[in-house]
Design an enzyme around this catalytic site. Sequence first.
Site, PDB file in Angstrom:
ATOM      1  N   ASP A   1       0.896  -1.139   0.038  1.00  0.00           N
ATOM      2  CA  ASP A   1      -0.070   0.014  -0.017  1.00  0.00           C
ATOM      3  C   ASP A   1       0.777   1.156  -0.080  1.00  0.00           C
ATOM      4  O   ASP A   1       2.227   0.982   0.133  1.00  0.00           O
ATOM      5  CB  ASP A   1      -0.989   0.138   1.107  1.00  0.00           C
ATOM      6  CG  ASP A   1      -2.134   0.776   0.957  1.00  0.00           C
ATOM      7  OD1 ASP A   1      -2.120   2.083   0.643  1.00  0.00           O
ATOM      8  OD2 ASP A   1      -3.431   0.058   0.826  1.00  0.00           O
TER       9      ASP A   1
ATOM     10  N   HIS B   1     -11.629  -9.986 -11.366  1.00  0.00           N
ATOM     11  CA  HIS B   1     -12.819  -9.363 -10.477  1.00  0.00           C
ATOM     12  C   HIS B   1     -13.284 -10.277  -9.452  1.00  0.00           C
ATOM     13  O   HIS B   1     -13.908 -11.041  -9.396  1.00  0.00           O
ATOM     14  CB  HIS B   1     -13.863  -8.860 -11.466  1.00  0.00           C
ATOM     15  CG  HIS B   1     -14.923  -7.902 -10.704  1.00  0.00           C
ATOM     16  ND1 HIS B   1     -16.510  -8.017 -11.268  1.00  0.00           N
ATOM     17  CD2 HIS B   1     -14.794  -7.032 -10.039  1.00  0.00           C
ATOM     18  CE1 HIS B   1     -16.914  -7.101 -10.464  1.00  0.00           C
ATOM     19  NE2 HIS B   1     -15.897  -6.445  -9.657  1.00  0.00           N
TER      20      HIS B   1
HETATM   21  P1  NAD Z   1     -10.338   0.618  -0.605  1.00  0.00           P
HETATM   22  O1  NAD Z   1     -10.364   2.311  -0.879  1.00  0.00           O
HETATM   23  O2  NAD Z   1     -10.769  -0.045   0.458  1.00  0.00           O
HETATM   24  O3  NAD Z   1      -8.580   0.243  -0.860  1.00  0.00           O
HETATM   25  C1  NAD Z   1      -7.893   0.833  -1.774  1.00  0.00           C
HETATM   26  C2  NAD Z   1      -6.524   0.816  -1.350  1.00  0.00           C
HETATM   27  O4  NAD Z   1      -5.374   1.048  -1.986  1.00  0.00           O
HETATM   28  C3  NAD Z   1      -6.205   1.948  -0.012  1.00  0.00           C
HETATM   29  O5  NAD Z   1      -5.762   1.160   1.018  1.00  0.00           O
HETATM   30  C4  NAD Z   1      -5.377   2.667  -0.580  1.00  0.00           C
HETATM   31  O6  NAD Z   1      -4.482   3.341   0.387  1.00  0.00           O
HETATM   32  C5  NAD Z   1      -4.581   1.839  -1.745  1.00  0.00           C
HETATM   33  N1  NAD Z   1      -3.746   2.655  -2.621  1.00  0.00           N
HETATM   34  C6  NAD Z   1      -4.351   3.833  -3.224  1.00  0.00           C
HETATM   35  N2  NAD Z   1      -3.198   4.153  -4.278  1.00  0.00           N
HETATM   36  C7  NAD Z   1      -2.292   3.518  -4.121  1.00  0.00           C
HETATM   37  C8  NAD Z   1      -1.169   3.440  -4.681  1.00  0.00           C
HETATM   38  N3  NAD Z   1      -0.744   4.249  -5.775  1.00  0.00           N
HETATM   39  N4  NAD Z   1      -0.095   2.372  -4.517  1.00  0.00           N
HETATM   40  C9  NAD Z   1      -0.295   1.605  -3.499  1.00  0.00           C
HETATM   41  N5  NAD Z   1      -1.560   1.465  -2.846  1.00  0.00           N
HETATM   42  C10 NAD Z   1      -2.564   2.462  -3.084  1.00  0.00           C
HETATM   43  O7  NAD Z   1     -10.961   0.175  -2.015  1.00  0.00           O
HETATM   44  P2  NAD Z   1     -11.486  -1.190  -2.416  1.00  0.00           P
HETATM   45  O8  NAD Z   1     -13.102  -1.452  -2.007  1.00  0.00           O
HETATM   46  O9  NAD Z   1     -10.626  -2.254  -1.912  1.00  0.00           O
HETATM   47  O10 NAD Z   1     -11.347  -1.442  -3.868  1.00  0.00           O
HETATM   48  C11 NAD Z   1     -10.203  -1.558  -4.729  1.00  0.00           C
HETATM   49  C12 NAD Z   1     -10.619  -1.784  -6.072  1.00  0.00           C
HETATM   50  O11 NAD Z   1     -11.198  -2.986  -6.124  1.00  0.00           O
HETATM   51  C13 NAD Z   1     -11.167  -0.832  -6.881  1.00  0.00           C
HETATM   52  O12 NAD Z   1     -10.744  -0.620  -8.208  1.00  0.00           O
HETATM   53  C14 NAD Z   1     -12.451  -1.494  -6.723  1.00  0.00           C
HETATM   54  O13 NAD Z   1     -13.454  -1.029  -7.944  1.00  0.00           O
HETATM   55  C15 NAD Z   1     -12.384  -2.619  -6.733  1.00  0.00           C
HETATM   56  N6  NAD Z   1     -13.363  -3.504  -6.410  1.00  0.00           N
HETATM   57  C16 NAD Z   1     -14.231  -3.214  -5.195  1.00  0.00           C
HETATM   58  C17 NAD Z   1     -15.236  -3.767  -4.813  1.00  0.00           C
HETATM   59  C18 NAD Z   1     -15.892  -3.609  -3.388  1.00  0.00           C
HETATM   60  O14 NAD Z   1     -17.018  -4.133  -3.143  1.00  0.00           O
HETATM   61  N7  NAD Z   1     -15.400  -2.573  -2.740  1.00  0.00           N
HETATM   62  C19 NAD Z   1     -15.652  -5.268  -5.581  1.00  0.00           C
HETATM   63  C20 NAD Z   1     -14.829  -5.347  -6.652  1.00  0.00           C
HETATM   64  C21 NAD Z   1     -13.908  -4.678  -6.868  1.00  0.00           C
END
Ligand code: NAD
Length: 730
Positions: free
Chosen positions: A354, A461
């Site tokens: 992260d 996904h």
């Molecule tokens: P989240 O906000 O909980 O987590 C994202 C993480 O990425 C954070 O911890 C952030 O600090 C980190 N991050 C951001 N920029 C970064 C970088 N440059 N380098 C390293 N770390 C970095 O989001 P999430 O819900 O876990 O979603 C993440 C991805 O998964 C997104 O693309 C989202 O569309 C996808 N997704 C989400 C879900 C859901 O239900 N939340 C389901 C399927 C897919």
Amino acid sequence: MTDFTMTTDTDGIATITWDVPEKSMNVMSLVGFAELDGLIDAALADAGVKGIILTSGKKDFAGGMDLNVIARMREEGGAEGIFDGVMRMHQILRKIERAGMDPKTLKGGKPIVAALPGTALGIGLELPLSCHRIIAADNARAKIGLPEIMVGIFPGAGGTTRLVRKLGAMMAAPFLLEGKLSDPKGAKAGGIIDEVVPAGELLARAKEWVLNAKDADLVKPWDAKGYKMPGGAPYHPAGFMTFVGASAMVHGKTMGVYPAAKALLSAVYEGALVPFDTALKIEARWFTSVLMNPSSTAMIRSLFINKEALEKGANRPEAPDQTVRKVGIIGAGMMGAGIAYVSANAGIEVVLIDAAQDAADRGKAYSESILDKGISRRKVTPEKKAEVLGRITATTDYTALAGCDLIVEAVFEDMKVKADVTAKVEAVVGPDCIFATNTSTLPISDLAKASARPDQFIGIHFFSPVDKMLLVEIIRGKETGDRAVAKALDYVRQIRKTPIVVNDARFFYANRCIIPYINEGIRMVAEGVAPALVENAAKLVGMPLGPLQLVDETSIDLGVKIAKATKLAMGDTYPDGAVDTVLFAMADQGRLGKKANAGFYSYDEAGKRQGLWEGLEAQYPAADVQPDLSSVQQRLLMAQVLEAVRALEEGVLTDIREGDVGAVLGWGFAPWSGGPFGWLDIIGAARAVEICDALAASHGARFAAPALLRDMAAKGQQFYTRFAQQPKAA
Ligand code: NAD
């Protein structure tokens, strides 16, 4: 080579060993049953045989009936063929149970013991239930139970009748109605099996029991004089309460859409009123009726046969083994943390990255919390916890990614952030590494532009919560190569989930279908349909969550975000303005769903869902005339199903099996139907077109029947016959 073999030792103990050639798990086939029958006959007729041990040559006893055989029995013999086949099984198991004893004196039978080295499921438990004693090896990984209800049938080889007579209807209910599985100690505590012994002593103990068994030990309670069902038969005051309660509970849980649950309860109730052999016949009749029901065909097809085929790589391109050894996960948020856990738990080395160290550590701590929960439930040992956590390196240092053969990116849903991460990763990983993105909304082919190796770029996904959801959607971008697809499939197999492979298009497959479902529900609220009618209509047709509850769970601000992005992409053709009026107003009032303790539903302070928010009807008053239940259900189902058909027409889906399995596992699409294509086959294409025409006339072009469906209606075709021609479809 046969499924069953028999040897007799010098003490006169015949050991019948079940060991289906070329399979890792025993499954029962009709041929196997006939072999077993022949060996039992021979052992009972042989004066030199004192008793019989029935065991397995594999680490487990048996996984159940070969469901392909059931499907074939139905196709070839119809109801009569099934009933006769089932009655034949009853005869064989009854012969084991009576074991040659005199039917009047109940003396002179030969003791038959089932010795289970491991897992014993379905017929793999029904067969032991007909033996005089069940001894299991102390094997914590073994699962014992009757999971038939999970694929839309019920235990139909005497398991229902025997277990109810053994435990009573109330105590048998969780095993029969919920398919509850236990480890051997749990099965002993639940009264299903008789004894648990150290694995090394299994056969010796079985032999000892056989040699010491008395005539009375062979008589099942239901064959003895004066038998009374534990907990009381239906007309006994206690039994009466059980059956009234069970009936209501089953209906409450299944909403009446699962024929197997109702049939099971009928077999139990009616069987409890008559002698044992008549009860078996009743069980066979209900079992036949369930197998003849199109819902059971559809459920077995999607939840068992096709699910397994997809897990075994039915759509895997030719490529050498792509087993993942070291995975890099970028983004340790909600999704990344879950992906890290399932990967490490599957034995894969994980680098969890992260932007800040504390965020990476929090991501790793998520695995710790799941493992701790497992320890408190005695499912995980402290050693296992240490092992899994030892595989996860939480860091901000991209150089730790060296040696990774797969990357799963789960950073913010932002094209630019994802592009930066892609470049940073590719600078440190080797040339063969496959890069996967977990995006839910951004096109894979666009994200791949940031990659120097777009043929090694793919979408994997996951669904939230990652450790619970069974489905993973693999998305092929325009330039994604076969090795990347094979890698994704091998990885999904390693983490023991079910994959579908789809082509790149807006919202891929699952979200593409689920968004119109949510939108249709919200649209109805805007029209003045009572919100309770919308929610209940959905549940009464077998959806696990009504559309309003679902949007509360996934969050209303996410809905707003998706709506805005979709509108931007579609411009004037955007069809969901009426939905946005409600959705945006909810967001403006701070009602963002479950996470905000306020949404379409009200929640108490602890976050527990109460009822539909009272303010909703004040803002969107219920119309004087409400639509009937079935028209609300048709709208909710068709909103999803038509997207699935369009996804197939457009080549996003290439295999209807994936469309059905993905729908049931991904968003819980009415499992009784086997999925959208299963549902369409049940109602028929002609009826589907009729419904579409009526809905399109009253509610708009979004319900227009796709050309494929019209063509199938004109030709009288079904999806599973039309697409069976393709080598890929079942
Ligand atoms: P989240 O906000 O909980 O987590 C994202 C993480 O990425 C954070 O911890 C952030 O600090 C980190 N991050 C951001 N920029 C970064 C970088 N440059 N380098 C390293 N770390 C970095 O989001 P999430 O819900 O876990 O979603 C993440 C991805 O998964 C997104 O693309 C989202 O569309 C996808 N997704 C989400 C879900 C859901 O239900 N939340 C389901 C399927 C897919």
